[in-house]
Design an enzyme around this catalytic site. Sequence first.
Site, short mmCIF file in Angstrom:
data_model
loop_
_atom_site.label_atom_id
_atom_site.label_comp_id
_atom_site.label_asym_id
_atom_site.label_seq_id
_atom_site.Cartn_x
_atom_site.Cartn_y
_atom_site.Cartn_z
N LYS A 116 0.82 -1.21 0.00
CA LYS A 116 0.00 0.00 0.00
C LYS A 116 0.86 1.26 0.00
CE LYS A 116 -3.41 -2.76 0.08
NZ LYS A 116 -3.82 -3.26 -1.22
N GLU A 200 -2.22 7.06 7.93
CA GLU A 200 -2.98 7.94 7.06
C GLU A 200 -3.79 8.90 7.91
OE1 GLU A 200 -4.24 5.28 3.18
OE2 GLU A 200 -5.82 6.10 4.43
N HIS A 235 -15.02 -2.49 9.26
CA HIS A 235 -14.32 -2.01 8.07
C HIS A 235 -14.51 -2.94 6.88
CE1 HIS A 235 -12.51 1.08 10.43
NE2 HIS A 235 -11.97 0.21 11.26
N ARG A 292 -8.08 -7.78 -8.79
CA ARG A 292 -8.82 -9.05 -8.89
C ARG A 292 -10.28 -8.74 -9.10
NH1 ARG A 292 -11.40 -8.23 -4.02
NH2 ARG A 292 -10.10 -7.32 -2.40
#
Lengths: 496, 167
Positions: A116, A200, A235, A292
């Site tokens: 990420k 973040e 989440h 994907r």
Amino acid sequence: MFNKILIANRGEIAVRIIKACKELGIKSAAIYSDIDITATHVKLADEVYHIGSSVVSDSYLNKDKIIELAKKISADAIHPGYGFFAENSSFIEDVERAGITFIGPSSKSVKMMGSKTAARALMKKNNVPIVPGSTEPINSISEGLEFSKEIGFPILLKASAGGGGKGMRKVNNAEEFEAAFESTKREALKSFANDDIYIEKFIEKPKHIEVQIIADKFGNYRHVFERECSIQRRHQKIIEEAPSPFVDEKTRKKIVAAAINAAKACNYYNAGTIEFLMDQNKDFYFLEMNTRIQVEHPVTELISGIDLVREQISIAAGNKISFNQEDLSIKGFALECRIYAEDSTNNFLPSTGKILKYKEPNGPGIRVDSGFSENSEISIYYDPMIAKLICWDSDKTKAILRMKRALNEYQIAGVITNQEFLKYIITNGLFINGYYDINFIDSLNLNEISSSENYSADLENAAALLAALNKFKKSNSGGSRDNKTVQSKWWNQNYE
Amino acid sequence: MNEFVVRLNNKIKNIKIIDDSTAEIDGVIVKYQSVNTDEKNILLKLNDKIFESSILSNSNGEVVLSINGVSILANIKSSLEEKAFQLISHSKNVDNSLIEIKSPMPGLVLKIKKQKGEAIKKGEAVLILEAMKMENEIKSPVDGTLKEMYVKEGTAIEKNIILFAVK
């Protein structure tokens, strides 16, 4: 086209891929673990192979066994579905080395998007907006604390190798940081075998908007509009919509262009999804790319008419994308509810057991992608998703009414499901009118929902009477003959 | 032996089976029809409604039913059993305040967050159970004191194992 595809997955997505294979005239080969002998994908595939015990490392996550099997049965391609090996670049490399086609992107693209932090850096370079935060893994608590103070709490701690909502924690202040840092690292190591984590900025009240893209090996890129997946618990998405009621035509133009840029940046081919967070001003930030097929792909299929799995297989076989961008338009509205074996009134705790009764809804505008049926086992070994219920109608209001009808028709017993909870959400005024963000479920008073579980008086009376009749028959044993008399009376009464 | 006491959803219902098409529910006479479509599935017609039902399990007076897709747990006693039950529960001086929390699923005890004797609040996590690749917090259902911890960190446990007791 391929002759035989090995499906390296289970559950509803394996079923979905088998169906695509059948329509394309390709032989489908399924694998199953001990406990999955009763799963639907095993019953549908042309060929089935027992791969190992129920533990994933011995079955669906055993690279050597899967590639060995593919060679032995002369499969010319492997479809990974989602999860398991879908985004594992070393698996893709090994598959290609064995002379088998991987139905997905190149291992290089996966690597570029897999970390990420690296993906964030790549996006920044290619003018795709990213959430403010670190583009490198955070190595120590003190470094993380300093960084967090700089961008300002609250922040999110995220696993670099993460995805699907796992390995992610919100940290409200400096005091919470240490404990959250350690548990995120621990979960990251366990789930992704990599404990790199990054920081973040926490965006207030964002919506989760993602763009479906598709690209072939000739450098053609298309988008198939956006989806909104803001309704999440733990989440993880549980309700998805297409198109997003929040995205206007101007915003749509910008976000699909950013998504195409993101796909081009990693030389992508295959179906893929670029996930964004969108704030209240409709500014959006790159979250991650899923290289994907996505769980929620059916909502896109229903509003566009494109079969994404068929397209994936065709592209992997070396064909061009079957449609042009200008051929596409948004038709109506689609809504998906994920049916989970879990207790929504008890912190969404997974529920395990045998499915004792199973009856799917049907009728106009209803699609059910399911992987299990009566007598299938929902075990601790895998994700507790039983099925996806998808409804299409001309607009959101109608699609919700259709969904409510379908949820009422859906009969599942033996495990606890989230059906009541889903009904509660889709009939909530805030959901109907579009006033929600990714924190919607957390903001609900879940106690109110659990106490609202009041059955109708009719249902309670019926239950009590059934229980009594059952005990009554047992105490007057030999009642099997009586059933026949009752049955004949039943029909007589209808003509009276 | 045709009168029963059924407990479900915190309610008590008194049922009397009069014949194979008439019953009494809490003193009200109702018409019914019951058709066994196979071993476990029953179509019940009660007044003007049909209920698609199944008996999922039945042991020691605990019946699990599925009715029109809704699962209901019913406790059933004959009127005689009910009388005996009332007598026992009145004579026994049981300590009702001790609450035992069972594991909701099989899993691995990852972390124990509270020690024996520690004060805990309702909703506070007592231990973390790992199952289905997720960390699940097992919380205390009440305010109180942790009286007993029956499991250790790192142990794999089955479903319905008593984890800890709160008073």
